[in-house]
Design a protein around this motif. Structure first.
Motif, PDB file in Angstrom:
ATOM      1  N   GLY A  95       6.418 -32.700  -6.380  1.00  0.00           N
ATOM      2  CA  GLY A  95       6.881 -33.648  -5.545  1.00  0.00           C
ATOM      3  C   GLY A  95       8.940 -34.165  -6.193  1.00  0.00           C
ATOM      4  O   GLY A  95       9.397 -35.614  -5.763  1.00  0.00           O
ATOM      5  N   ARG A  98      11.139 -34.476  -2.451  1.00  0.00           N
ATOM      6  CA  ARG A  98      10.043 -35.851  -2.059  1.00  0.00           C
ATOM      7  C   ARG A  98      11.080 -36.814  -3.026  1.00  0.00           C
ATOM      8  O   ARG A  98      11.606 -38.094  -2.653  1.00  0.00           O
ATOM      9  CB  ARG A  98       8.869 -35.421  -2.176  1.00  0.00           C
ATOM     10  N   LEU A 101      14.263 -37.455  -1.568  1.00  0.00           N
ATOM     11  CA  LEU A 101      14.811 -38.076  -0.561  1.00  0.00           C
ATOM     12  C   LEU A 101      14.137 -39.278  -0.544  1.00  0.00           C
ATOM     13  O   LEU A 101      15.302 -40.133   0.045  1.00  0.00           O
ATOM     14  CB  LEU A 101      14.168 -36.933   0.298  1.00  0.00           C
ATOM     15  N   ASP A 102      13.498 -39.080  -1.283  1.00  0.00           N
ATOM     16  CA  ASP A 102      12.730 -41.359  -0.964  1.00  0.00           C
ATOM     17  C   ASP A 102      13.742 -42.125  -1.554  1.00  0.00           C
ATOM     18  O   ASP A 102      13.859 -43.027  -1.331  1.00  0.00           O
ATOM     19  CB  ASP A 102      11.115 -41.121  -1.685  1.00  0.00           C
ATOM     20  N   LEU A 130       9.764 -29.469   3.570  1.00  0.00           N
ATOM     21  CA  LEU A 130       9.755 -30.861   2.848  1.00  0.00           C
ATOM     22  C   LEU A 130      10.404 -31.710   4.449  1.00  0.00           C
ATOM     23  O   LEU A 130      10.705 -32.924   4.378  1.00  0.00           O
ATOM     24  CB  LEU A 130      11.122 -30.883   2.215  1.00  0.00           C
ATOM     25  N   TYR A 131      11.787 -31.096   4.775  1.00  0.00           N
ATOM     26  CA  TYR A 131      12.440 -32.115   5.048  1.00  0.00           C
ATOM     27  C   TYR A 131      11.975 -32.641   7.003  1.00  0.00           C
ATOM     28  O   TYR A 131      11.935 -33.600   7.363  1.00  0.00           O
ATOM     29  CB  TYR A 131      13.854 -31.062   6.098  1.00  0.00           C
ATOM     30  N   SER A 133       8.832 -32.784   6.691  1.00  0.00           N
ATOM     31  CA  SER A 133       8.583 -34.002   7.250  1.00  0.00           C
ATOM     32  C   SER A 133       8.473 -35.139   7.220  1.00  0.00           C
ATOM     33  O   SER A 133       8.081 -36.029   7.210  1.00  0.00           O
ATOM     34  CB  SER A 133       7.150 -33.788   5.465  1.00  0.00           C
ATOM     35  N   TYR A 134      10.139 -35.498   7.438  1.00  0.00           N
ATOM     36  CA  TYR A 134      10.500 -36.643   7.406  1.00  0.00           C
ATOM     37  C   TYR A 134      11.118 -37.094   8.315  1.00  0.00           C
ATOM     38  O   TYR A 134      11.089 -38.446   9.541  1.00  0.00           O
ATOM     39  CB  TYR A 134      12.099 -36.821   6.578  1.00  0.00           C
TER      40      TYR A 134
END
Length: 147
Positions: A95, A98, A101-102, A130-131, A133-134
């Protein structure tokens, strides 16, 4: 083993350099010591648009997001460009990416930046998962001339 995301400090240089070396090795590029030193200097300079967020676990830097803000012709505010994101191999899948990014999403909203954007290699399947998922890719291709 809580994860802390924060602004970089002068004492983070060795931890960042360790990860930076692994990052440039991952992309198989050669970045000179002069460029690396200059990048670190810019990170610490209040006059630079470049900034670094670090992920820290138990006092150890385990990831980073290197960004810059800039004006744009299609927006009123500023854009935030995520130039480099890297997570230590021992921390992947936990994580950290993530969380970085968050943190950037929250900073973008806090500062009123118009957009947060980044690029990655087409072959970087792990990062793309990962990207994606945004946000979906916007379909743009990057062209670059090096001098």
């Amino acid at each position: 083993m809580s994860l802390i995301i924060r602004e970089a400090r002068a004492g983070d240089e060795a931890g960042w350099r360790r990860l930076w070396a692994a990052y440039v090795d991952f992309y198989q590029v050669d970045i000179s010591e002069a460029v690396t030193a200059s990048t670190w200097s810019k990170i610490l300079s209040p006059d630079s648009a470049l900034f670094l967020r670090v992920a820290e676990r138990e006092g150890r830097i385990v990831g980073f997001a290197l960004c810059l803000t800039h004006e744009g012709s299609w927006i009123l505010g500023r854009d935030c460009y995520l130039e480099d994101l890297f997570v230590d191999a021992s921390e992947r899948g936990k994580g950290v990416g993530r969380a970085l990014l968050d943190d950037l999403v929250a900073l973008s909203k806090e500062h009123g930046w118009s957009r947060l954007y980044w690029h990655t290699a087409e072959t970087n399947v792990t990062a793309r998962k990962l990207y994606d998922s945004y946000v979906a890719s916007d379909g743009h291709l990057r062209y670059r001339i090096n001098f």
